[in-house]
Design an enzyme around this catalytic site. Structure first.
Site, PDB file in Angstrom:
ATOM      1  N   PRO A   1       0.814  -1.220   0.000  1.00  0.00           N
ATOM      2  CA  PRO A   1       0.000   0.000   0.000  1.00  0.00           C
ATOM      3  C   PRO A   1       0.849   1.272   0.000  1.00  0.00           C
ATOM      4  O   PRO A   1       1.903   1.335   0.643  1.00  0.00           O
ATOM      5  CB  PRO A   1      -0.794  -0.122   1.306  1.00  0.00           C
ATOM      6  CG  PRO A   1      -0.906  -1.593   1.524  1.00  0.00           C
ATOM      7  CD  PRO A   1       0.402  -2.157   1.055  1.00  0.00           C
ATOM      8  N   ASP A   2       0.386   2.267  -0.734  1.00  0.00           N
ATOM      9  CA  ASP A   2       1.020   3.600  -0.876  1.00  0.00           C
ATOM     10  C   ASP A   2       2.272   3.592  -1.749  1.00  0.00           C
ATOM     11  O   ASP A   2       2.791   4.661  -2.080  1.00  0.00           O
ATOM     12  CB  ASP A   2       1.382   4.224   0.483  1.00  0.00           C
ATOM     13  CG  ASP A   2       0.173   4.508   1.353  1.00  0.00           C
ATOM     14  OD1 ASP A   2      -0.954   4.526   0.807  1.00  0.00           O
ATOM     15  OD2 ASP A   2       0.335   4.720   2.558  1.00  0.00           O
ATOM     16  N   SER A   3       2.769   2.429  -2.115  1.00  0.00           N
ATOM     17  CA  SER A   3       4.089   2.367  -2.744  1.00  0.00           C
ATOM     18  C   SER A   3       4.157   3.088  -4.078  1.00  0.00           C
ATOM     19  O   SER A   3       5.178   3.730  -4.392  1.00  0.00           O
ATOM     20  CB  SER A   3       4.512   0.904  -2.939  1.00  0.00           C
ATOM     21  OG  SER A   3       3.583   0.209  -3.765  1.00  0.00           O
TER      22      SER A   3
END
Length: 345
Positions: free
Chosen positions: A177-179
């Site tokens: 996530p968010d990467s």
């Protein structure tokens, strides 16, 4: 019954998704020798093409698995022993739902095998499909509240351990996530990060696992910005992408955004985190006051590119030391109770 007839039955069941590859549970009514053959046969590893063309209800066979040993479940046990009945009932509304299992750099490769093995065994016993999240990318969170991660070489080896533990089991994995969205915040990580994620996706897909990549959310990056990152990160080998993880935007915002991203990525499927969006956006992504649980997780009907609405972020886990919260990932009892009190109707 002849051996050839038994094999034919098993193959037919496998194509229909009725053979449970872990635990060996078959639908009632089939001959005992076919059931035995299914239990003893090597588990089927889906190809990338099979993963991509499957219906959501096939990939999430039996529905979403509930983690019986989750943090919320342990809190319910503690509250029950303390005879705090009302609080135990409230947190039980979180513990009773399928929540994704986060796998981060806090687990060694040996620990991964134990944690994943226990989760897939419990899911198979219930005839359900577990959902996992990997969260160990180098320079995670660009030095923010959830900073950390492995080195590049450690990350590749660590992902192989995840893939090995899941091989032959039905599961979905949300990769980092968010990467990809956060490349907008710290563009210097892109050169190293994109090939690392692509390698992770390739490794997991090679083990027959349906993977989803980070697309941020409807109010962070545009479809035109995130689509090329998804392509560079290996979405061609994935099932699709995810949105709204650990965030609070309404489902209608996310599906409208995701449909545009899907159109730019060859019709990729997607899942949406609805764990805490019951009251919509409250002005910040970090422990906002007034947030509530979203609708219960569910596998989609298969008529659109939406595969499932999930609880990815653990409701009750802090976003970080903001708005009075403890460290990121730490259980925050008062916040968990508020989420339940303000849950979507």
């Amino acid at each position: 019954m002849s051996a050839s007839r038994t094999r034919a039955i098993v193959r037919a069941l496998a194509v229909a998704g009725a053979v449970a590859v872990v635990g060996g549970a078959l639908a009632q009514g089939f001959p005992a020798d076919a059931a035995t053959a299914a239990r003893t046969a090597p588990p089927k590893v889906l190809s990338i093409a099979e993963i991509q063309r499957s219906q959501a209800k096939q990939l999430f066979s039996g529905g979403l698995a509930v983690q019986k040993d989750s943090k919320a479940a342990s809190i319910v046990s503690d509250l029950t022993r303390q005879r705090r009945t009302a609080d135990a009932k409230a947190i039980g509304r979180i513990a009773s739902q399928p929540v994704a299992i986060w796998l981060g750099d806090w687990y060694s490769k040996a620990q991964l095998a134990t944690v994943v093995g226990r989760a897939v065994a419990n899911a198979a016993k219930a005839g359900k499909t577990p959902t996992f999240v990997t969260y160990a990318i180098p320079d995670r969170d660009c030095g923010g509240y959830s900073k950390g991660g492995l080195t590049a070489s450690q990350y590749l080896s660590w992902n192989r351990a995840v893939a090995d533990a899941l091989r032959g089991h039905r599961a979905a994995v949300l990769v980092e996530p968010d990467s990809l969205a956060m490349i907008s915040n710290c563009p210097s990580v892109a050169k190293a990060r994109l090939p690392l994620i692509k390698s992770a996706v390739t490794t997991l897909a090679g083990a027959g696992i349906a993977t989803y990549l980070d697309a941020g959310n409807s109010h962070w990056v545009t479809p035109q910005v995130i689509a090329p990152r998804l392509e560079a990160a290996g979405i061609a080998s994935a099932r699709g992408f995810f949105t709204n993880v650990s965030n609070f935007y309404p489902l209608k915002d996310e599906t409208a955004f995701a449909d545009r991203v899907s159109a730019l990525t060859d019709g990729s499927h997607y899942v949406v985190d609805v764990s805490r969006n019951g009251q919509g956006w409250k002005g910040t992504w970090c422990n906002p006051k007034g947030a509530g649980l979203g609708k219960n997780p569910a596998v989609a009907s298969g008529t659109t590119r939406l595969d499932a609405t999930l609880w990815v972020k653990t409701p009750g886990a802090s976003d970080g030391t903001c708005n009075g919260g403890p460290a990121a990932g730490t259980w925050w009892q008062s916040y968990a109770l508020a989420l339940v009190r303000l849950r979507a109707k």
